[in-house]
Design a protein around this motif. Structure first.
Motif, PDB file in Angstrom:
ATOM      1  N   LEU A 223       0.829  -1.201   0.000  1.00  0.00           N
ATOM      2  CA  LEU A 223       0.000   0.000   0.000  1.00  0.00           C
ATOM      3  C   LEU A 223       0.873   1.265   0.000  1.00  0.00           C
ATOM      4  N   LEU A 224       1.885   1.274   0.837  1.00  0.00           N
ATOM      5  CA  LEU A 224       2.782   2.431   0.862  1.00  0.00           C
ATOM      6  C   LEU A 224       3.468   2.626  -0.485  1.00  0.00           C
ATOM      7  N   ASN A 225       3.787   1.534  -1.164  1.00  0.00           N
ATOM      8  CA  ASN A 225       4.368   1.652  -2.492  1.00  0.00           C
ATOM      9  C   ASN A 225       3.398   2.326  -3.457  1.00  0.00           C
ATOM     10  N   GLY A 226       2.145   1.901  -3.446  1.00  0.00           N
ATOM     11  CA  GLY A 226       1.168   2.509  -4.341  1.00  0.00           C
ATOM     12  C   GLY A 226       1.012   4.002  -4.095  1.00  0.00           C
ATOM     13  N   LEU A 227       0.953   4.404  -2.829  1.00  0.00           N
ATOM     14  CA  LEU A 227       0.797   5.816  -2.497  1.00  0.00           C
ATOM     15  C   LEU A 227       2.048   6.626  -2.810  1.00  0.00           C
ATOM     16  N   SER A 228       3.213   5.989  -2.833  1.00  0.00           N
ATOM     17  CA  SER A 228       4.464   6.721  -3.045  1.00  0.00           C
ATOM     18  C   SER A 228       4.546   7.373  -4.422  1.00  0.00           C
ATOM     19  N   PHE A 229       3.761   6.898  -5.381  1.00  0.00           N
ATOM     20  CA  PHE A 229       3.834   7.464  -6.727  1.00  0.00           C
ATOM     21  C   PHE A 229       3.141   8.820  -6.826  1.00  0.00           C
ATOM     22  N   LEU A 230       2.473   9.252  -5.763  1.00  0.00           N
ATOM     23  CA  LEU A 230       1.942  10.608  -5.747  1.00  0.00           C
ATOM     24  C   LEU A 230       3.065  11.642  -5.797  1.00  0.00           C
ATOM     25  N   ALA A 231       4.215  11.325  -5.199  1.00  0.00           N
ATOM     26  CA  ALA A 231       5.320  12.287  -5.135  1.00  0.00           C
ATOM     27  C   ALA A 231       5.871  12.641  -6.521  1.00  0.00           C
ATOM     28  N   PRO A 232       6.223  11.675  -7.381  1.00  0.00           N
ATOM     29  CA  PRO A 232       6.703  12.064  -8.713  1.00  0.00           C
ATOM     30  C   PRO A 232       5.629  12.748  -9.551  1.00  0.00           C
ATOM     31  N   LEU A 233       4.365  12.403  -9.353  1.00  0.00           N
ATOM     32  CA  LEU A 233       3.298  13.066 -10.093  1.00  0.00           C
ATOM     33  C   LEU A 233       3.235  14.552  -9.731  1.00  0.00           C
ATOM     34  N   VAL A 234       3.337  14.868  -8.446  1.00  0.00           N
ATOM     35  CA  VAL A 234       3.346  16.267  -8.012  1.00  0.00           C
ATOM     36  C   VAL A 234       4.573  16.992  -8.575  1.00  0.00           C
TER      37      VAL A 234
END
Length: 477
Positions: A223-234
């Motif tokens: 789950l933490l991996n899935g949420l971590s992709f918010l950072a490069p998107l921002v």
């Protein structure tokens, strides 16, 4: 989620229509003077930053890219370790771990070159917005399956394959996008820092994954991996597109794939580094198989210690990346020699009688392995024309990572049948032999000879030209 990090015969994939100019993340045209001023500021900044270890971080767009990558890379490493441990716990088979890794890299082998064509044809920032979001969604799906207790090994296989499909486009696009952010003067430094970024995350991710697996379970790591992709998107959304270095995009047309292959085939300074990393990537970088097998069968340790082994290798890799960032040039002899040393170290580690010796050897293995990867990657990128960079880097990644569907199941079978020591030693032996053979072929075809001597009181090994072709090759490299 597999080590990476590809010419295969496959039916041509359907090429999507061009992304509209108004799509989210597409390059905004801006006004003419603003665009020109932004590009001039970016070029002047990249020339004036110097050659320090972290010089490319002075460029704002690259800082945003770098910061987002730290977060997502940490999540990715957590998921990689958790995935391998989950598959091993479900099946009890190193071969199953190898199959999972192979499925993730199979798309790169089959379709990798087409990803490079798309990277050369469409705005790279727009592609990355889509691909990074897709990676986050897939990671979240695996988390939900695991947290609800419904996960089965075929779920992991399927998601690994889908991740590989996204990576076909994401990988060459990310590689080629670096030059648009930093320009040619800072390219080598940025390539090295990207590797340092990845390995820094590798220091943290496995340790966190080991703690999460042992305390709350594998699902939370996913789950933490899935949420971590918010950072490069921002980070991508915050970039100033008028400060990106303008790169000519390849127009739509037939024969672009063949054009890329002909381009590489006619450049010895491109084809030989690619061939060498193909052998190393296929047979020498199967650490998920070997480290899980050594942890379970040789040293009988748990998930926490397995994470520690990955962390030790990451520490060596990080040191190798930072040392590469300080170097001002890439030399062909360094690539060949480093590949040979990498093979020798793997053989020695495979034969280590004690856990502490095995663990310590993972540090130089990580350092030399990253030296091979960065030396080849930066040499290929800097020698490639910008309009061809996406296709050339897709070939590089296809050869480096696309061989995993061949090497991972094969070495997984060797590991299961003859033991982890034989499996690890086999990978090291193939890496060593490939360095020796390709070094000899390179010297022969390029009109070079091996020179061994002393320089300022230290031994020096180098290739020296013996004729016009040799001088051309040395000049190109």
């Amino acid at each position: 989620m597999g080590e990476a990090a590809e010419v295969a015969a496959a039916a041509p994939a359907a090429v999507p229509a061009p992304l509209p100019a108004s799509a989210p993340g597409a390059d905004r045209p801006g006004t003419g003077p603003e665009k020109a001023q932004g590009e001039q500021r970016s070029k002047s900044r990249s020339r004036s930053q110097g050659k320090g270890t972290f010089s490319s971080l002075a460029i704002r767009n690259y800082r945003l890219f770098f910061a987002g990558a730290i977060v997502s890379n940490t999540g990715t490493w957590m998921a990689r370790i958790t995935q391998d441990w989950l598959v091993l716990s479900i099946t009890g088979s190193a071969t199953a771990v190898g199959i999972t890794t192979a499925l993730q890299f199979l798309p790169m082998l089959l379709f990798g070159l087409y990803g490079g064509v798309l990277a050369d044809r469409y705005p790279k920032r727009a592609i990355l917005l889509v691909s990074q979001a897709a990676l986050g969604v897939l990671g979240t799906i695996l988390a939900v399956l695991t947290l609800t207790g419904n996960v089965q090994v075929w779920h992991v296989y399927l998601i690994a394959f889908l991740l590989g499909m996204v990576t076909v486009i994401d990988n060459p696009t990310r590689q080629a996008f670096v030059s648009e952010m930093v320009g040619p003067d800072q390219l080598r430094n940025a390539v090295s820092l990207n590797s340092a970024n990845f390995q820094s995350a590798r220091l943290v991710g496995p340790a966190v994954a080991g703690v999460l697996i042992a305390t709350v379970g594998s699902g939370w790591a996913f789950l933490l991996n899935g949420l971590s992709f918010l950072a490069p998107l921002v980070g991508l959304l915050m970039m100033r597109t008028n400060e990106l270095h303008k790169v000519e995009r390849a127009p739509r047309g037939k024969g672009q794939l063949r054009e890329g292959l002909r381009y590489v085939a006619g450049r010895p300074d491109l084809i030989w580094p690619i061939v060498l990393v193909g052998f190393i990537g296929t047979f020498g970088f199967n650490f998920p198989i070997w480290l899980t097998a050594f942890s379970e069968e040789i040293f009988h340790v748990g998930a926490g210690t397995y994470g520690l082994l990955n962390t030790l290798m990451a520490a060596g890799s990080l040191a190798g990346a930072l040392l590469a960032a300080r170097r001002g040039s890439t030399r062909l002899r360094m690539l060949v020699i480093a590949a040979g040393v990498f093979g020798v170290l793997e053989i020695v580690a495979a034969l280590s009688p004690a856990f502490w010796l095995f663990a310590l050897l993972l540090v130089p293995i990580g350092m030399i392995g990253l030296t091979v990867n960065i030396s080849a990657n930066s040499a290929v990128q800097m020698a490639t024309d910008p309009i061809m960079r996406g296709r050339v880097m897709s070939l590089y990644m296809m050869v480096f990572a696309g061989g995993t569907p061949i090497g991972a199941p094969l070495l997984g079978w060797v590991t299961d049948s003859f033991g982890p020591r034989i499996g690890f030693a086999t990978g090291g032996l193939v890496s060593l032999l490939s360095a020796v053979v390709i070094g000899a072929v390179l010297a022969r075809t390029g009109g070079l000879k091996l020179s061994v001597g002393w320089h300022h009181g230290h031994p020096r090994v180098r290739f020296v030209p013996t004729g016009h072709r040799g001088r051309e090759l040395v000049a190109a490299v």
